[in-house]
Design a protein around this motif. Structure first.
Motif, short mmCIF file in Angstrom:
data_model
loop_
_atom_site.label_atom_id
_atom_site.label_comp_id
_atom_site.label_asym_id
_atom_site.label_seq_id
_atom_site.Cartn_x
_atom_site.Cartn_y
_atom_site.Cartn_z
N SER A 132 0.83 -1.20 0.00
CA SER A 132 0.00 0.00 0.00
C SER A 132 0.86 1.25 0.00
O SER A 132 2.02 1.24 0.41
N LYS A 133 0.27 2.34 -0.44
CA LYS A 133 0.99 3.60 -0.49
C LYS A 133 1.19 4.15 0.92
O LYS A 133 0.36 3.96 1.80
N PRO A 134 2.31 4.87 1.15
CA PRO A 134 2.52 5.47 2.48
C PRO A 134 1.58 6.64 2.70
O PRO A 134 1.11 7.28 1.74
N ILE A 135 1.31 6.92 3.95
CA ILE A 135 0.43 8.04 4.27
C ILE A 135 1.11 9.35 3.92
O ILE A 135 2.32 9.52 4.09
N LYS A 136 0.33 10.30 3.38
CA LYS A 136 0.85 11.63 3.04
C LYS A 136 -0.21 12.66 3.41
O LYS A 136 -1.35 12.58 2.96
N PHE A 137 0.19 13.63 4.21
CA PHE A 137 -0.74 14.68 4.62
C PHE A 137 -0.65 15.85 3.64
O PHE A 137 0.41 16.19 3.14
N GLY A 138 -1.78 16.49 3.39
CA GLY A 138 -1.81 17.64 2.51
C GLY A 138 -2.43 17.32 1.17
O GLY A 138 -2.86 16.20 0.90
#
Length: 317
Positions: free
Chosen positions: A2-8
């Motif tokens: 899964s893709k890593p978490i990214k804020f924004g």
């Protein structure tokens, strides 16, 4: 993987953009949780949520959203069949966002249809970034306790570039966390409710689960068990920075808690309950001698709505 978490807001995406389905949202890094309303966990925080009409308690007011957490729902009927809990991964993640100050991408499902399993048949629209202003537990319209999250739209100037998930070190605490973030992470990792702290329990026990603003004791069982909520006067987390101590906590019923968190009820320097919309005196706050509320906390709480009615000076009398 899964893709890593990214804020924004992801590069190349802007507020108001339309997406065909969850696969499209995933491909553009707008929502990683295919088929799920909340993308995130207690360890990572939440980077995005999708509102698709799944819970009747959701209240969307545009720049302000009262969002129902995850869990407790029957997959076949779509109805709640049990209480929600802050231990559920998405709900715990949103609590962590509140403490850490991380923004949440909000995606709105369009043309919601279906009697049982409601779905967005008109695609999805990106609504922008919101902050988690508060959370609490409250009885929902279907008779079960729900996790309620108050989301507030962030100004465009508050937008941030997407940041990857921090690399974890020992004991589940990241090296670049603030002390408050690390504290909340430890609470969640040890399966304690983030707001169910010793200080909050002490206040609720001190007042026997009775609201300090209206004297309501909400009995919820035949054995006399009562329900109340611990309300922080100066809110926890960014940008308010309130401490989790009894001098900064009130024992309130769900209604007074909601009104207090939105400034519709406020407290004067003399610890009177004031109507935050009209400035009129309501009553004296019920307070035991051992509960030493600090005036600095009530002043900070009032200051959040000082521009709304211009009556901050009156409350200081």
């Amino acid at each position: 993987m899964s893709k890593p978490i990214k804020f924004g807001t992801p590069p190349g995406v802007k507020e108001g953009d339309w997406f065909a389905d969850h696969d499209d949202l995933y491909a553009k890094d707008v929502h990683r949780g295919r088929g799920r309303g909340i993308s995130g966990t207690a360890k990572t925080g939440v980077d995005s949520i999708v509102m698709s009409g799944g819970y009747i308690d959701d209240d969307d007011r545009g720049d302000e959203i009262f969002y129902t957490g995850a869990g407790g729902r029957d997959r076949d009927t779509g109805r709640l069949i049990s209480d929600q809990t802050l231990e559920e991964r998405g709900n715990a993640g949103l609590v962590f966002n509140q403490a850490a100050g991380h923004p949440v991408r909000v995606i709105e499902g369009l043309e919601i249809r279906g009697k049982k399993r409601r779905r967005a048949t008109g695609g999805y629209r990106y609504r922008g970034l919101y902050r988690v202003a508060d959370h609490w537990m409250t009885p929902g319209k279907e008779g079960f306790v729900i996790c309620r999250f108050h989301l507030v739209k962030m100004e465009h100037d508050d937008d941030i570039s997407p940041q990857p998930e921090a690399v974890s070190t020992t004991e589940g605490v990241d090296a670049d966390m603030t002390p408050l973030e690390a504290q909340v992470r430890r609470y969640i990792n040890s399966r304690q409710l983030a707001r169910d702290t010793a200080a909050a329990n002490r206040i609720k026990d001190m007042y026997r689960q009775t609201c300090q603003m209206c004297d309501l004791r909400l009995v919820v069982s035949p054995t006399g068990e009562a329900y109340s909520e611990a309300a922080h006067i100066q809110a926890l987390g960014k940008p308010h920075g309130g401490p989790d101590v009894i001098e900064n906590i009130l024992c309130l019923c769900p209604n007074c808690h909601a009104l207090f968190d939105r400034g519709a009820l406020q407290i004067s320097d003399s610890l009177d309950v004031i109507d935050g919309l009209s400035g009129q005196y309501r009553r004296a706050l019920t307070r035991l001698s051992e509960h030493r509320i600090q005036v600095s906390y009530v002043r900070q709480h009032r200051s959040r709505w000082a521009d709304r009615n211009g009556q901050i000076g009156v409350f200081e009398l």
